[in-house]
Every structure is written in structure tokens, then in C-alpha cells.
Scaffold this active site. Structure first.
Site, PDB file in Angstrom:
ATOM      1  N   GLY A  19      30.658  26.891 -83.291  1.00  0.00           N
ATOM      2  CA  GLY A  19      31.981  26.810 -82.678  1.00  0.00           C
ATOM      3  C   GLY A  19      32.795  28.072 -82.899  1.00  0.00           C
ATOM      4  O   GLY A  19      33.442  28.592 -81.980  1.00  0.00           O
ATOM      5  N   ILE A  27      26.274  24.366 -89.377  1.00  0.00           N
ATOM      6  CA  ILE A  27      25.759  25.074 -88.198  1.00  0.00           C
ATOM      7  C   ILE A  27      26.646  24.784 -86.986  1.00  0.00           C
ATOM      8  O   ILE A  27      26.954  25.685 -86.192  1.00  0.00           O
ATOM      9  CB  ILE A  27      24.298  24.683 -87.925  1.00  0.00           C
ATOM     10  CG1 ILE A  27      23.394  25.172 -89.065  1.00  0.00           C
ATOM     11  CG2 ILE A  27      23.824  25.249 -86.585  1.00  0.00           C
ATOM     12  CD1 ILE A  27      21.940  24.772 -88.916  1.00  0.00           C
ATOM     13  N   ASP A  28      27.070  23.543 -86.832  1.00  0.00           N
ATOM     14  CA  ASP A  28      27.982  23.210 -85.740  1.00  0.00           C
ATOM     15  C   ASP A  28      29.260  24.031 -85.831  1.00  0.00           C
ATOM     16  O   ASP A  28      29.738  24.595 -84.836  1.00  0.00           O
ATOM     17  CB  ASP A  28      28.331  21.720 -85.773  1.00  0.00           C
ATOM     18  CG  ASP A  28      27.284  20.857 -85.096  1.00  0.00           C
ATOM     19  OD1 ASP A  28      26.691  21.309 -84.107  1.00  0.00           O
ATOM     20  OD2 ASP A  28      27.065  19.728 -85.563  1.00  0.00           O
ATOM     21  N   TYR A  29      29.838  24.083 -87.022  1.00  0.00           N
ATOM     22  CA  TYR A  29      31.099  24.813 -87.184  1.00  0.00           C
ATOM     23  C   TYR A  29      30.905  26.309 -86.973  1.00  0.00           C
ATOM     24  O   TYR A  29      31.741  26.975 -86.349  1.00  0.00           O
ATOM     25  CB  TYR A  29      31.709  24.522 -88.558  1.00  0.00           C
ATOM     26  CG  TYR A  29      32.274  23.132 -88.659  1.00  0.00           C
ATOM     27  CD1 TYR A  29      33.381  22.757 -87.897  1.00  0.00           C
ATOM     28  CD2 TYR A  29      31.710  22.174 -89.494  1.00  0.00           C
ATOM     29  CE1 TYR A  29      33.904  21.483 -87.962  1.00  0.00           C
ATOM     30  CE2 TYR A  29      32.228  20.893 -89.574  1.00  0.00           C
ATOM     31  CZ  TYR A  29      33.329  20.551 -88.804  1.00  0.00           C
ATOM     32  OH  TYR A  29      33.842  19.283 -88.874  1.00  0.00           O
TER      33      TYR A  29
END
Length: 400
Positions: free
Chosen positions: A175, A170-172
Site C-alpha cells: 500500500g 506485506i500488505d501495508y
């Protein structure tokens, strides 16, 4: 020549999603000035599995999304620190922050504040749930969002219950979504001369990766349950199976693929068997068909099945660990997905991600290693008009 050569980004983000956003833009040519707290820096500098690098403030979790950036240390709780950031904004094209909604305003760095300094700025905020809505004030991390966005209601089995994915995807995704949004805003500004206010949420980025599920629910009310290793097609001849030596994932979904799969297994007779002659029949007799297929797959190793099934156009692949995936003679190395470089202050060879796609056959990679904490502070401050005496005074006062 890269598309964002000459673009300057003031980057106030930390941890993963925000830094990964600016990392993508940096790989494409932008100058990324990473603002960090003096003596501490981005928290992920001291994380990761290598204690030596973590102790030196160059932890592996920091290395993965900060190559090619400049590090400037500024204490923004001091008015003089905020003034430094504002001077940098005067020279910038993009401003990126991932504070909890409202925090930038308290620092005097809201969108309105920044627009007064640089009217055509691209201002990008990344947060857990967005800048508006009933829970916009909440903080969030990847593993929390895996639960709150519905991802974990799909992963796992009735026996295991919900299971978190083993990576911070989810972070990637957030981003990448942020980098796409900033790129779009820069393109728009080139046509209109106007800046943009961009609001990127981990929630939104996750739901976009579930677009088909969201569409099915909104359209029909359908609520999927735990799917385990089942593909969304629910095809009896797609999913996880057991080869002779290791698990293998196979995707024989269509009738054409089913016939080819049965031929490769030596089970041609099943194609005409009334129990399996069409998709609906196969669904009705799924347990028996999977039992037969699993038994036949035990005759060969996973890699043998990979090659055989590839020859008949049936997608298949064994489960590999990261060591196998990144082997020297493997596909990932051939694609240039990781760039090797040396950390000069530590005499350590490291690998950092490239941009993730090729341009005219070339890999797009960072032009310098991740920066030491504050390594560019004096040079950047001198560029925006601070004298040596002023810089020395600011350092003595703990502002930089």
C-alpha cells in the site's frame, strides 16, 4: 492545505493493500471515492475481533484504512453500474484497482479503456505478482506471499522451522509503495500533463524490503538460512537476551558499542580478553560470550537495562505488547500515530492510523470517520449528473 487537495481518486480496491494505498493519499488531501458492491461492500467490513462492529459492517479491519473516504455502492456486473464508474472516471485524476490481472479488462476498465475516457489519468493496479511474468495470473494474500517471496525462509529456527510474521506487513508495504508510485505519477503529470500506468506488486514490494539479501544473493549466490532472533550482523552481542524479568533486544555491533556494553555489564575485563578482543575472535567464541552476557543481564530488569544502555549509546529495548506500546504516556501516543474519533451511527469511539510522519511538527490525520456502506452514493451520483428519478430507478433495480 494538503498536497493532494483537489485530487479525486476512484478506488475499486478491497481488503488491505489497495485500500491502504488510497488511505495514504486521502490523508494527504485526496478525495477518495470507494466503489463497493451494494448490500455487501468491502469484505473486511465484516471482519475483526469486535462482533458488534463486524455485524454493523464496520469491522475493525475495515476501520484501519478507510477513514475519510466516500462510499458509493455500484454493481459493476450491470452495464448501468459500469456506466456510473465511467462517469466518475471522467471527473477523476487517479484510478486504483486490485483485481486479478485481466479482470479489469473484462469489465471494460482496462488501462486503454480508462485512457479513452480520461487521457491524463493515473491508473494504478495492485496485485500479488504484477501484471506480467509467468505467475502474474495468481492470486495472493499476505500470509501466502510471506512464503513465496522468501520471507519465511529467514524467520524461525531449525527447531521451529519457518514461522510467519504476526502481522500483514506485506500488505501495508505494498500500500505504501502504491501511494508513493501514485504520488510520483501525479508530480510527473504536473510537469508534463501526461498520465501514467502504474503496476505495483506485493512480490516487488516484499523483495524491496529484503534489498540487502537480494543484492547479496544476486552478487555472490549466497542463500541465507533461518535466522531466528539473530540480527543480520550476526554479532555475538546483538540479538535477543534474557533480562531479570523479560527478554530484551540489544544491538552492540561495533567495537565501540562492545566496549560500552561490557562496561555497563561490569565486564570490562572481557574487552582485553583474547577470546573477545575483536569481532572475528568474538564470532569464534560466540556461545561462551553469549552465556556470560546472559548471566550478567539477569542482574537487572529489562527496563533498567534499557535506561542504562541508552546512557552509554548501546541500542536496546524490551519486547512489549501492543497495550504497552499504545499506553497513554508512551512514545507512540506522543507521536500521534493513532487518531481517536467517534462513529456517529454507532456511538463508538475508535482509533485509526494517521499518515505516519509529521509535517512542520503537525500530525496529519483523517477529517472524517470511515463511511457507512453506500452513505455517499446519492450525493456523488447527483454531482455527476444523475437526477433523483434516475437514482431511485437505479436503486430499485439493484444497480446501486
Amino acid at each position: 492545505m494538503r498536497p493532494f487537495d483537489g485530487i479525486r481518486i476512484v478506488d475499486l480496491t478491497q481488503i488491505l493493500a489497495g485500500p491502504y494505498c488510497t488511505y495514504q493519499l486521502g490523508l494527504l488531501g485526496a478525495e477518495v471515492i470507494k466503489i463497493e458492491l451494494p448490500g455487501q461492500g468491502d469484505w473486511v467490513r465484516v471482519t475483526g475481533i469486535d462482533p458488534e462492529l463486524a455485524k454493523a459492517g464496520m469491522g475493525t479491519h475495515f476501520l484501519s484504512q478507510n477513514a475519510g473516504k466516500k462510499s458509493v455502492t455500484v454493481n459493476m456486473k450491470d452495464e448501468r453500474g459500469c456506466e456510473i464508474v465511467k462517469k466518475l472516471i471522467e471527473t477523476a485524476d487517479v484510478f486504483v484497482e486490485n483485481f486479478r490481472p485481466g479482470a479489469a479488462k473484462r469489465l471494460g476498465l482496462s488501462y486503454e479503456d480508462v485512457c479513452e475516457i480520461k487521457p491524463d489519468i493515473i491508473y494504478c493496479s495492485l496485485s500479488a505478482y504484477g501484471q506480467d511474468g509467468p505467475i502474474s495470473h495468481r492470486k495472493g494474500y499476505d500470509h501466502v506471499l510471506q512464503g513465496t517471496t522468501g520471507i519465511m525462509s529467514l524467520t524461525g529456527t531449525p527447531e521451529t522451522g519457518p514461522i510467519k510474521a504476526g502481522l500483514a506487513f506485506i500488505d501495508y508495504a505494498t500500500g505504501l509503495n502504491g501511494a508513493f508510485a501514485v504520488s510520483s505519477a501525479l508530480f510527473e503529470r504536473a510537469k508534463t500533463g501526461k498520465g501514467q500506468r502504474i503496476d505495483v506488486a506485493m512480490l516487488d514490494s516484499t523483495l524491496l524490503m529484503m534489498s540487502n539479501i537480494v543484492t547479496e544473493h544476486v552478487t555472490t549466490g549466497y542463500v541465507p538460512e533461518l535466522m531466528g532472533n539473530e540480527p543480520q550482523s550476526r554479532s555475538p552481542t546483538a540479538g535477543l537476551f534474557d533480562a531479570k524479568d523479560r527478554p530484551i533486544l540489544i544491538a552492540a555491533n561495533s567495537d565501540v558499542q562492545f566496549r560500552a556494553f561490557m562496561g555497563a555489564l561490569g565486564l570490562e575485563d572481557l574487552v582485553e580478553d583474547p577470546r573477545f578482543s575483536n569481532h572475528l575472535a568474538r564470532l569464534d567464541n560466540k556461545p561462551e560470550l553469549r552465556r556470560i552476557v546472559n548471566e550478567a543481564l539477569k542482574a537487572k530488569t529489562g527496563e533498567e537495562w534499557e535506561e542504562l544502555l541508552e546512557s552509554v549509546d548501546v541500542p536496546a529495548g524490551v519486547i512489549r505488547n501492543i497495550e504497552e506500546v499504545m499506553a497513554e504516556n508512551g512514545q507512540a501516543r506522543a507521536r500521534g500515530i493513532s487518531q481517536e474519533m467517534v462513529l456517529p451511527e454507532h456511538n463508538r469511539q475508535i482509533g485509526v492510523p494517521t499518515v505516519g510522519f509529521k509535517v512542520n511538527g503537525d500530525v496529519v490525520a483523517a477529517d472524517s470517520p470511515p463511511p457507512e456502506l453506500g452513505s455517499d452514493t446519492e450525493a456523488v451520483l447527483a454531482e455527476i449528473g444523475y437526477t433523483d428519478a434516475q437514482i431511485s430507478e437505479l436503486r430499485h433495480a439493484g444497480v446501486i
